[in-house]
Scaffold this active site. Structure first.
Site, PDB file in Angstrom:
ATOM      1  N   TYR A  42      26.870  26.827  18.694  1.00 57.80           N
ATOM      2  CA  TYR A  42      27.653  26.158  19.463  1.00 57.80           C
ATOM      3  C   TYR A  42      27.885  26.495  20.749  1.00 57.80           C
ATOM      4  O   TYR A  42      28.195  27.664  20.950  1.00 57.80           O
ATOM      5  CB  TYR A  42      28.770  25.817  18.815  1.00 57.80           C
ATOM      6  CG  TYR A  42      28.901  24.733  17.638  1.00 57.80           C
ATOM      7  CD1 TYR A  42      29.192  23.312  17.861  1.00 57.80           C
ATOM      8  CD2 TYR A  42      28.572  25.275  16.247  1.00 57.80           C
ATOM      9  CE1 TYR A  42      29.237  22.362  16.831  1.00 57.80           C
ATOM     10  CE2 TYR A  42      28.468  24.323  15.162  1.00 57.80           C
ATOM     11  CZ  TYR A  42      28.841  22.894  15.519  1.00 57.80           C
ATOM     12  OH  TYR A  42      28.745  22.245  14.160  1.00 57.80           O
ATOM     13  N   THR A  68      23.204  23.072  18.555  1.00 62.16           N
ATOM     14  CA  THR A  68      23.957  21.803  18.124  1.00 62.16           C
ATOM     15  C   THR A  68      24.177  21.059  19.312  1.00 62.16           C
ATOM     16  O   THR A  68      24.756  21.567  20.266  1.00 62.16           O
ATOM     17  CB  THR A  68      25.142  22.322  17.737  1.00 62.16           C
ATOM     18  OG1 THR A  68      25.073  22.908  16.336  1.00 62.16           O
ATOM     19  CG2 THR A  68      25.944  20.966  17.003  1.00 62.16           C
ATOM     20  N   HIS A 180      24.908  14.428  12.418  1.00 58.59           N
ATOM     21  CA  HIS A 180      26.125  15.416  11.970  1.00 58.59           C
ATOM     22  C   HIS A 180      26.963  14.746  10.695  1.00 58.59           C
ATOM     23  O   HIS A 180      27.969  14.969  10.595  1.00 58.59           O
ATOM     24  CB  HIS A 180      27.049  15.330  13.020  1.00 58.59           C
ATOM     25  CG  HIS A 180      27.671  16.982  13.257  1.00 58.59           C
ATOM     26  ND1 HIS A 180      27.238  17.713  14.273  1.00 58.59           N
ATOM     27  CD2 HIS A 180      28.840  17.324  12.914  1.00 58.59           C
ATOM     28  CE1 HIS A 180      28.049  19.008  14.138  1.00 58.59           C
ATOM     29  NE2 HIS A 180      28.985  18.720  13.375  1.00 58.59           N
TER      30      HIS A 180
END
Length: 297
Positions: A42, A68, A180
């Site tokens: 992330y 991500t 997700h």
């Protein structure tokens, strides 16, 4: 521990370790029994910290980065908001500790925020994402990451064939088709429905993985038939961990692998190369229809 596992064919499982894991990248690498680990990154606003994570992952033997890209902000999770979800006191987001230490002097309370315990206004995880995850992330992050690592770069969270082509143009090494877990954008389509379009767009120039909805070995078979190179497992692994710890995780993976091998045999496939869309029927208003074309490249 925040783990994803993905099953590549019927032969091996590989570990994908999240930035938000409860153990550090180095701790997981030291204890892992998996020869291939990926780092699910992330990208936060502090690029110096991000660079440190990437270099640590490469030094610890991780084989690729998985960026991500579908969570610049956290989707609205109403149950978490109602319950003021926060990470339990005995758990920590170990990789964020270096950021907590950096912030401690100037920002009192930053440790609670970075351990997803600041739930005063919403859920602790929502507050963490709102404050730290870089919601201005663009494709320009790819060349920057290339400048600091030699690891292959995958992007996770692609549903659109147009975005798949942009990923190809920007030189990524692989794509993960994912919504997700259905927890980000309301009404987003299922990854399996979008998989064939993404596979067709990249035309075999990149591996395409799929994440989401895999619960049985037959689900793996369907994803591979539609062109996926591999699939990721999230919730089944967490369920196994909750019920039986490490043994529970192993049992989940072994069960799915056995189911997959059995499904291959019953479908007449001697190897993964035999799997294709000719095996599938699509349910529509007009009844069952063959899946046209051959998705696997």
């Amino acid at each position: 521990m925040a783990y994803d596992y993905f099953a590549a064919g019927a032969e091996t499982e590989q570990t994908c370790v999240s930035t938000m894991a409860n153990m550090s990248l180095q701790e997981v690498a030291a204890q892992a029994q998996h020869p291939c680990m990926l780092f699910q990154l992330y990208v936060i606003r502090d690029r110096q910290i991000v660079e440190g994570w990437v270099r640590q992952a490469e030094a610890a033997g991780y084989k690729a980065l998985m960026i991500t890209v579908d969570a610049p902000r956290l989707g609205r999770r109403e149950a978490d908001e109602r319950n003021r979800f926060r990470l339990p006191d005995h758990l920590h987001m170990a990789n964020l500790q270096v950021l907590a230490e950096k912030r401690a002097a100037g920002q009192p309370g930053s440790t609670a925020l970075l351990d997803a315990r600041d739930s005063s206004h919403s859920s602790g995880l929502f507050e963490l994402f709102a404050r730290e995850v870089d919601d201005t992330l663009t494709w320009e992050a790819i060349p920057w990451l290339r400048s600091i690592t030699k690891l292959p770069i995958y992007i996770k969270g692609v549903l659109s064939p147009a975005d798949a082509l942009l990923a190809l143009q920007h030189g990524v090494d692989g794509i993960v088709v994912s919504n997700h877990g259905g927890r980000q954008l309301d009404y987003s389509p299922a990854a399996l429905d979008m998989l064939p379009g993404v596979v067709a767009a990249v035309g075999g120039r990149l591996p395409v993985l799929m994440d989401g909805g895999i619960r049985r070995g037959t689900d793996v078979l369907k994803a591979l038939a539609l062109g996926a190179s591999a699939v990721l497992l999230g919730r089944p692994v967490i369920y196994g961990l909750a019920v039986g710890g490490q043994q529970g995780v192993q049992q989940v993976l072994q069960t799915i692998q056995r189911e997959f091998e059995l499904a291959m045999a019953l479908a007449g496939c001697k190897s993964v190369a035999d799997i294709g869309p000719q095996m599938l029927l699509r349910c529509s208003a007009d009844g069952l229809q063959p899946v046209a074309g051959r998705a696997r490249l």
